[in-house]
Design a protein around this motif. Structure first.
Motif, mmCIF file in Angstrom:
data_model
loop_
_atom_site.group_PDB
_atom_site.id
_atom_site.type_symbol
_atom_site.label_atom_id
_atom_site.label_comp_id
_atom_site.label_asym_id
_atom_site.label_seq_id
_atom_site.Cartn_x
_atom_site.Cartn_y
_atom_site.Cartn_z
ATOM 1 N N PRO A 25 -3.253 -9.848 -8.065
ATOM 2 C CA PRO A 25 -3.108 -8.391 -7.994
ATOM 3 C C PRO A 25 -2.470 -7.976 -6.674
ATOM 4 C CG PRO A 25 -5.384 -9.008 -7.608
ATOM 5 C CD PRO A 25 -4.642 -10.272 -7.932
ATOM 6 N N VAL A 26 -1.462 -7.124 -6.740
ATOM 7 C CA VAL A 26 -0.790 -6.596 -5.553
ATOM 8 C C VAL A 26 -0.676 -5.084 -5.688
ATOM 9 C CG1 VAL A 26 0.536 -8.712 -5.144
ATOM 10 C CG2 VAL A 26 1.548 -6.867 -6.475
ATOM 11 N N THR A 27 -0.543 -4.420 -4.558
ATOM 12 C CA THR A 27 -0.311 -2.981 -4.551
ATOM 13 C C THR A 27 1.046 -2.727 -3.940
ATOM 14 O OG1 THR A 27 -2.668 -2.532 -4.324
ATOM 15 C CG2 THR A 27 -1.175 -0.755 -3.745
ATOM 16 N N ILE A 28 1.865 -1.960 -4.636
ATOM 17 C CA ILE A 28 3.182 -1.600 -4.133
ATOM 18 C C ILE A 28 3.066 -0.200 -3.550
ATOM 19 C CG2 ILE A 28 5.592 -1.213 -4.729
ATOM 20 C CD1 ILE A 28 5.161 -3.341 -6.942
ATOM 21 N N GLN A 29 3.548 -0.052 -2.313
ATOM 22 C CA GLN A 29 3.406 1.209 -1.605
ATOM 23 C C GLN A 29 4.755 1.727 -1.141
ATOM 24 O OE1 GLN A 29 0.784 0.070 1.643
ATOM 25 N NE2 GLN A 29 -1.020 0.706 0.471
ATOM 26 N N SER A 30 4.838 3.041 -0.954
ATOM 27 C CA SER A 30 6.042 3.650 -0.396
ATOM 28 C C SER A 30 5.672 4.388 0.885
ATOM 29 C CB SER A 30 6.691 4.610 -1.396
ATOM 30 O OG SER A 30 5.862 5.724 -1.602
ATOM 31 N N ARG A 31 6.614 4.420 1.796
ATOM 32 C CA ARG A 31 6.399 5.101 3.080
ATOM 33 C C ARG A 31 6.589 6.602 2.866
ATOM 34 N NH1 ARG A 31 7.547 2.755 8.172
ATOM 35 N NH2 ARG A 31 8.824 1.262 7.053
ATOM 36 N N THR A 32 5.645 7.367 3.353
ATOM 37 C CA THR A 32 5.749 8.820 3.294
ATOM 38 C C THR A 32 5.476 9.372 4.691
ATOM 39 O OG1 THR A 32 3.426 9.012 2.662
ATOM 40 C CG2 THR A 32 5.033 8.988 0.884
ATOM 41 N N THR A 33 5.987 10.544 4.945
ATOM 42 C CA THR A 33 5.782 11.185 6.232
ATOM 43 C C THR A 33 4.940 12.438 6.023
ATOM 44 O OG1 THR A 33 7.911 10.372 7.010
ATOM 45 C CG2 THR A 33 6.932 12.172 8.253
ATOM 46 N N VAL A 34 3.870 12.532 6.767
ATOM 47 C CA VAL A 34 3.003 13.708 6.740
ATOM 48 C C VAL A 34 2.912 14.250 8.161
ATOM 49 C CG1 VAL A 34 1.666 12.907 4.758
ATOM 50 C CG2 VAL A 34 0.914 12.332 7.049
ATOM 51 N N LYS A 35 2.368 15.440 8.288
ATOM 52 C CA LYS A 35 2.197 16.019 9.619
ATOM 53 C C LYS A 35 0.739 15.911 10.030
ATOM 54 C CE LYS A 35 6.133 18.934 9.370
ATOM 55 N NZ LYS A 35 6.894 19.759 10.217
ATOM 56 N N ASP A 36 0.527 15.519 11.285
ATOM 57 C CA ASP A 36 -0.836 15.434 11.782
ATOM 58 C C ASP A 36 -1.333 16.832 12.154
ATOM 59 O OD1 ASP A 36 0.302 16.046 14.242
ATOM 60 O OD2 ASP A 36 -0.041 14.066 15.111
ATOM 61 N N GLN B 268 2.947 17.065 14.268
ATOM 62 C CA GLN B 268 3.868 15.967 14.531
ATOM 63 C C GLN B 268 3.993 15.085 13.288
ATOM 64 O OE1 GLN B 268 5.606 15.592 17.451
ATOM 65 N NE2 GLN B 268 4.731 17.607 17.855
ATOM 66 N N PRO B 269 5.204 14.583 12.999
ATOM 67 C CA PRO B 269 5.369 13.702 11.839
ATOM 68 C C PRO B 269 4.632 12.377 12.047
ATOM 69 C CG PRO B 269 7.409 13.858 13.086
ATOM 70 C CD PRO B 269 6.446 14.811 13.714
ATOM 71 N N LEU B 270 4.007 11.903 10.992
ATOM 72 C CA LEU B 270 3.225 10.676 11.036
ATOM 73 C C LEU B 270 3.545 9.866 9.790
ATOM 74 C CD1 LEU B 270 0.839 9.116 12.405
ATOM 75 C CD2 LEU B 270 -0.673 10.411 10.912
ATOM 76 N N ASP B 271 3.996 8.612 9.989
ATOM 77 C CA ASP B 271 4.293 7.741 8.850
ATOM 78 C C ASP B 271 2.996 7.212 8.264
ATOM 79 O OD1 ASP B 271 7.018 7.992 8.846
ATOM 80 O OD2 ASP B 271 7.385 6.172 9.996
ATOM 81 N N THR B 272 2.899 7.226 6.950
ATOM 82 C CA THR B 272 1.744 6.684 6.252
ATOM 83 C C THR B 272 2.246 6.016 4.972
ATOM 84 O OG1 THR B 272 -0.441 7.203 5.374
ATOM 85 C CG2 THR B 272 1.266 8.839 5.019
ATOM 86 N N TRP B 273 1.378 5.295 4.295
ATOM 87 C CA TRP B 273 1.755 4.579 3.075
ATOM 88 C C TRP B 273 0.989 5.136 1.894
ATOM 89 C CZ3 TRP B 273 5.762 1.307 3.134
ATOM 90 C CH2 TRP B 273 6.175 0.814 4.365
ATOM 91 N N SER B 274 1.702 5.344 0.776
ATOM 92 C CA SER B 274 1.091 5.841 -0.463
ATOM 93 C C SER B 274 1.234 4.780 -1.544
ATOM 94 C CB SER B 274 1.788 7.121 -0.925
ATOM 95 O OG SER B 274 1.709 8.112 0.056
ATOM 96 N N ASP B 275 0.169 4.579 -2.308
ATOM 97 C CA ASP B 275 0.214 3.604 -3.401
ATOM 98 C C ASP B 275 1.094 4.122 -4.535
ATOM 99 O OD1 ASP B 275 -1.561 2.203 -1.881
ATOM 100 O OD2 ASP B 275 -3.283 2.502 -3.209
#
Length: 118
Positions: free
Chosen positions: A9-20, A24-31
């Motif tokens: 089992p693996v999870t594929i994620q995409s990089r998203t940018t949210v604001k803290d 300020q922009p903050l990179d995070t990962w979404s499944d």
């Protein structure tokens, strides 16, 4: 490709940018999806950079074809998370392809260079 080899089992994620909280922009990962995959380590290399050894492994990950996983236009913004016995592995996706263009399997060409989340 044998469907029985899709055993991890693996999870594929995409990089998203949210604001803290400060805006300020903050990179995070979404499944995107958690799927069964075949993982094959195909080689590795070591480089010496500024007196530090930089090691990485080349990996191919095959999954069943899903429309939401069609080969991404911006593969730099995607990664695969794989929980192995040794710990969690983060595989950077370098490219992807529809295996034999039959819409049955997608193969991701990845690089595994760290056990630490980036």
């Amino acid at each position: 490709m044998n469907i029985g080899r899709l055993d991890k089992p693996v999870t594929i994620q995409s990089r998203t940018t949210v604001k803290d909280v400060y805006g300020q922009p903050l990179d995070t990962w979404s499944d995107i999806a958690t799927v069964w995959a075949s993982i094959e380590y195909i080689g590795g290399r070591e480089k010496l950079r500024s007196g530090v050894v930089d090691a990485s492994l080349d990996v191919t990950v095959a999954v069943r074809y899903y429309e939401q996983l069609t080969p991404p236009k911006d593969s730099d913004g995607w990664r695969i998370v794989y929980v192995a016995r040794e710990g969690t592995r983060y595989l950077s996706i370098l490219g992807s392809r529809d295996l034999q263009e039959e819409r049955r399997f997608i193969v991701f060409d990845c690089k595994d260079g760290s056990e630490v989340q980036s």
